[in-house]
Design a protein around this motif. Structure first.
Motif, PDB file in Angstrom:
ATOM      1  N   SER A  99     -51.635  -9.907 -77.933  1.00 36.96           N
ATOM      2  CA  SER A  99     -50.649 -10.437 -76.989  1.00 36.96           C
ATOM      3  C   SER A  99     -50.427 -11.928 -77.219  1.00 36.96           C
ATOM      4  CB  SER A  99     -51.102 -10.197 -75.551  1.00 36.96           C
ATOM      5  OG  SER A  99     -51.232  -8.821 -75.287  1.00 36.96           O
ATOM      6  N   GLY A 100     -51.518 -12.644 -77.472  1.00 35.99           N
ATOM      7  CA  GLY A 100     -51.401 -14.070 -77.761  1.00 35.99           C
ATOM      8  C   GLY A 100     -50.631 -14.329 -79.046  1.00 35.99           C
ATOM      9  N   GLY A 101     -50.888 -13.513 -80.081  1.00 37.57           N
ATOM     10  CA  GLY A 101     -50.146 -13.665 -81.332  1.00 37.57           C
ATOM     11  C   GLY A 101     -48.663 -13.405 -81.150  1.00 37.57           C
ATOM     12  N   GLY A 102     -48.339 -12.349 -80.402  1.00 40.57           N
ATOM     13  CA  GLY A 102     -46.934 -12.053 -80.133  1.00 40.57           C
ATOM     14  C   GLY A 102     -46.264 -13.160 -79.339  1.00 40.57           C
ATOM     15  N   LEU A 103     -46.989 -13.698 -78.368  1.00 38.93           N
ATOM     16  CA  LEU A 103     -46.444 -14.788 -77.556  1.00 38.93           C
ATOM     17  C   LEU A 103     -46.222 -16.042 -78.406  1.00 38.93           C
ATOM     18  CD1 LEU A 103     -45.636 -15.831 -74.760  1.00 38.93           C
ATOM     19  CD2 LEU A 103     -48.033 -16.470 -74.390  1.00 38.93           C
ATOM     20  N   ALA A 104     -47.112 -16.285 -79.362  1.00 34.76           N
ATOM     21  CA  ALA A 104     -46.961 -17.448 -80.241  1.00 34.76           C
ATOM     22  C   ALA A 104     -45.688 -17.333 -81.077  1.00 34.76           C
ATOM     23  CB  ALA A 104     -48.185 -17.574 -81.152  1.00 34.76           C
ATOM     24  N   VAL A 105     -45.437 -16.147 -81.640  1.00 28.27           N
ATOM     25  CA  VAL A 105     -44.236 -15.955 -82.471  1.00 28.27           C
ATOM     26  C   VAL A 105     -42.970 -16.060 -81.630  1.00 28.27           C
ATOM     27  CG1 VAL A 105     -42.991 -14.326 -83.937  1.00 28.27           C
ATOM     28  CG2 VAL A 105     -45.471 -14.562 -84.163  1.00 28.27           C
ATOM     29  N   VAL A 106     -42.983 -15.409 -80.460  1.00 31.58           N
ATOM     30  CA  VAL A 106     -41.802 -15.426 -79.589  1.00 31.58           C
ATOM     31  C   VAL A 106     -41.517 -16.847 -79.106  1.00 31.58           C
ATOM     32  CG1 VAL A 106     -40.897 -14.649 -77.368  1.00 31.58           C
ATOM     33  CG2 VAL A 106     -42.021 -13.024 -78.886  1.00 31.58           C
ATOM     34  N   SER A 107     -42.568 -17.590 -78.771  1.00 33.14           N
ATOM     35  CA  SER A 107     -42.374 -18.967 -78.305  1.00 33.14           C
ATOM     36  C   SER A 107     -41.794 -19.843 -79.413  1.00 33.14           C
ATOM     37  CB  SER A 107     -43.708 -19.553 -77.829  1.00 33.14           C
ATOM     38  OG  SER A 107     -44.217 -18.805 -76.743  1.00 33.14           O
ATOM     39  N   ALA A 108     -42.298 -19.658 -80.641  1.00 28.77           N
ATOM     40  CA  ALA A 108     -41.758 -20.441 -81.766  1.00 28.77           C
ATOM     41  C   ALA A 108     -40.304 -20.084 -82.033  1.00 28.77           C
ATOM     42  CB  ALA A 108     -42.602 -20.201 -83.014  1.00 28.77           C
ATOM     43  N   LEU A 109     -39.981 -18.801 -81.909  1.00 29.05           N
ATOM     44  CA  LEU A 109     -38.595 -18.369 -82.125  1.00 29.05           C
ATOM     45  C   LEU A 109     -37.684 -18.938 -81.041  1.00 29.05           C
ATOM     46  CD1 LEU A 109     -36.657 -16.653 -83.795  1.00 29.05           C
ATOM     47  CD2 LEU A 109     -37.245 -14.694 -82.341  1.00 29.05           C
ATOM     48  N   ALA A 110     -38.144 -18.911 -79.798  1.00 26.03           N
ATOM     49  CA  ALA A 110     -37.353 -19.472 -78.702  1.00 26.03           C
ATOM     50  C   ALA A 110     -37.142 -20.968 -78.899  1.00 26.03           C
ATOM     51  CB  ALA A 110     -38.046 -19.205 -77.368  1.00 26.03           C
ATOM     52  N   TYR A 111     -38.172 -21.659 -79.367  1.00 23.13           N
ATOM     53  CA  TYR A 111     -38.045 -23.101 -79.639  1.00 23.13           C
ATOM     54  C   TYR A 111     -37.011 -23.358 -80.729  1.00 23.13           C
ATOM     55  CZ  TYR A 111     -39.250 -27.681 -81.545  1.00 23.13           C
ATOM     56  OH  TYR A 111     -39.195 -28.960 -82.027  1.00 23.13           O
ATOM     57  N   ALA A 112     -37.059 -22.541 -81.809  1.00 26.85           N
ATOM     58  CA  ALA A 112     -36.115 -22.723 -82.916  1.00 26.85           C
ATOM     59  C   ALA A 112     -34.681 -22.462 -82.469  1.00 26.85           C
ATOM     60  CB  ALA A 112     -36.488 -21.796 -84.070  1.00 26.85           C
ATOM     61  N   ILE A 113     -34.496 -21.456 -81.617  1.00 29.47           N
ATOM     62  CA  ILE A 113     -33.147 -21.151 -81.129  1.00 29.47           C
ATOM     63  C   ILE A 113     -32.652 -22.266 -80.201  1.00 29.47           C
ATOM     64  CG2 ILE A 113     -31.803 -19.556 -79.706  1.00 29.47           C
ATOM     65  CD1 ILE A 113     -33.541 -17.297 -80.797  1.00 29.47           C
ATOM     66  N   TYR A 114     -33.550 -22.724 -79.331  1.00 30.46           N
ATOM     67  CA  TYR A 114     -33.162 -23.766 -78.376  1.00 30.46           C
ATOM     68  C   TYR A 114     -32.856 -25.087 -79.083  1.00 30.46           C
ATOM     69  CZ  TYR A 114     -33.523 -27.084 -74.504  1.00 30.46           C
ATOM     70  OH  TYR A 114     -33.271 -28.078 -73.601  1.00 30.46           O
ATOM     71  N   ARG A 115     -33.633 -25.404 -80.123  1.00 30.44           N
ATOM     72  CA  ARG A 115     -33.459 -26.668 -80.844  1.00 30.44           C
ATOM     73  C   ARG A 115     -32.655 -26.491 -82.137  1.00 30.44           C
ATOM     74  NH1 ARG A 115     -36.837 -30.865 -79.876  1.00 30.44           N
ATOM     75  NH2 ARG A 115     -35.315 -31.889 -81.232  1.00 30.44           N
ATOM     76  N   ARG A 116     -31.930 -25.381 -82.264  1.00 33.42           N
ATOM     77  CA  ARG A 116     -31.143 -25.153 -83.477  1.00 33.42           C
ATOM     78  C   ARG A 116     -30.099 -26.261 -83.606  1.00 33.42           C
ATOM     79  NH1 ARG A 116     -26.634 -22.102 -85.616  1.00 33.42           N
ATOM     80  NH2 ARG A 116     -27.271 -21.061 -87.557  1.00 33.42           N
ATOM     81  N   PRO A 117     -30.033 -26.907 -84.771  1.00 33.06           N
ATOM     82  CA  PRO A 117     -29.096 -28.028 -84.917  1.00 33.06           C
ATOM     83  C   PRO A 117     -27.650 -27.554 -84.881  1.00 33.06           C
ATOM     84  CG  PRO A 117     -30.085 -27.467 -87.017  1.00 33.06           C
ATOM     85  CD  PRO A 117     -30.811 -26.666 -85.984  1.00 33.06           C
TER      86      PRO A 117
END
Length: 202
Positions: free
Chosen positions: A58-76
């Motif tokens: 669950s922690g691994g999945g949350l880490a990937v999802v959080s990184a993906l959300a960060y990349a989408i939110y901060r997409r240039p």
């Protein structure tokens, strides 16, 4: 899609992927720190967390999802990607200016867009925007190694938690055995009483 837009889209995606890797390095760092903390608590204090695999996955999945959300939110934006191209290729703001003035209807804007399109036909972005290894990932790897190494620590049970659990478990087993013995005795007595209903001594 024009050559200019094609270059901008490629760089925009590469920058977004770079931010995903950066975010993933940070989230994996936090996950590794949490795993190390839980392993040390388990080994030194004797507190065993149930369903450890579920927590880990669950922690691994949350880490990937959080990184993906960060990349989408901060997409240039397209403009930020154009500025990055201008800076990397020393184009003197040709691409970014063209994107900015493209909606305008005047000769200067049209000339700037044509100049940028012509430049885009003659430049190559090959190997100009390589993915960079996040430095924070070094700390992530170090914490992962530390967490793995800590699994070899001999359990110490500093506060006697495991000893208390074993004592409680032994008491519960003894109570259960006593109940079973009493229940068996009652069953035998009831069976004999049915066989000899007139025997008052039973």
């Amino acid at each position: 899609m024009s050559r200019l837009d094609h270059h901008v889209a490629i760089v925009q995606n590469k920058l977004a992927l770079q931010r995903f890797l950066y975010g993933l390095a940070w989230t994996c760092l936090l996950l590794s720190a949490a795993v190390l903390l839980f392993v040390l608590i388990e080994r030194l204090l004797g507190y065993v967390r149930p369903r450890k695999q579920i927590w880990f996955y669950s922690g691994g999945g949350l880490a990937v999802v959080s990184a993906l959300a960060y990349a989408i939110y901060r997409r240039p934006s397209r403009y930020e990607a154009a500025v990055a191209i201008d800076q990397r290729l020393a184009l003197k703001e040709k691409f970014s200016t063209a994107l900015y003035v493209r909606p305008m209807n005047d000769p200067f804007a049209a000339a700037a867009v044509r100049d940028a399109e012509k430049t885009a036909e003659n430049v190559s972005l090959s190997k100009r925007f390589p993915l960079q290894y996040p430095r924070i990932a070094n700390y992530t790897v170090a914490l992962m190694i530390a967490a793995f190494a800590s699994t070899f620590i001999h359990p110490l049970d500093l506060f006697g938690h495991q000893a208390a659990l074993k004592t409680q478990q032994a008491q519960e087993e003894q109570v259960a055995q006593t109940k079973k013995t009493v229940q068996d005795a009652i069953t035998k007595v009831e069976a004999i009483a049915k066989t000899f209903p007139q025997d008052n001594s039973i």
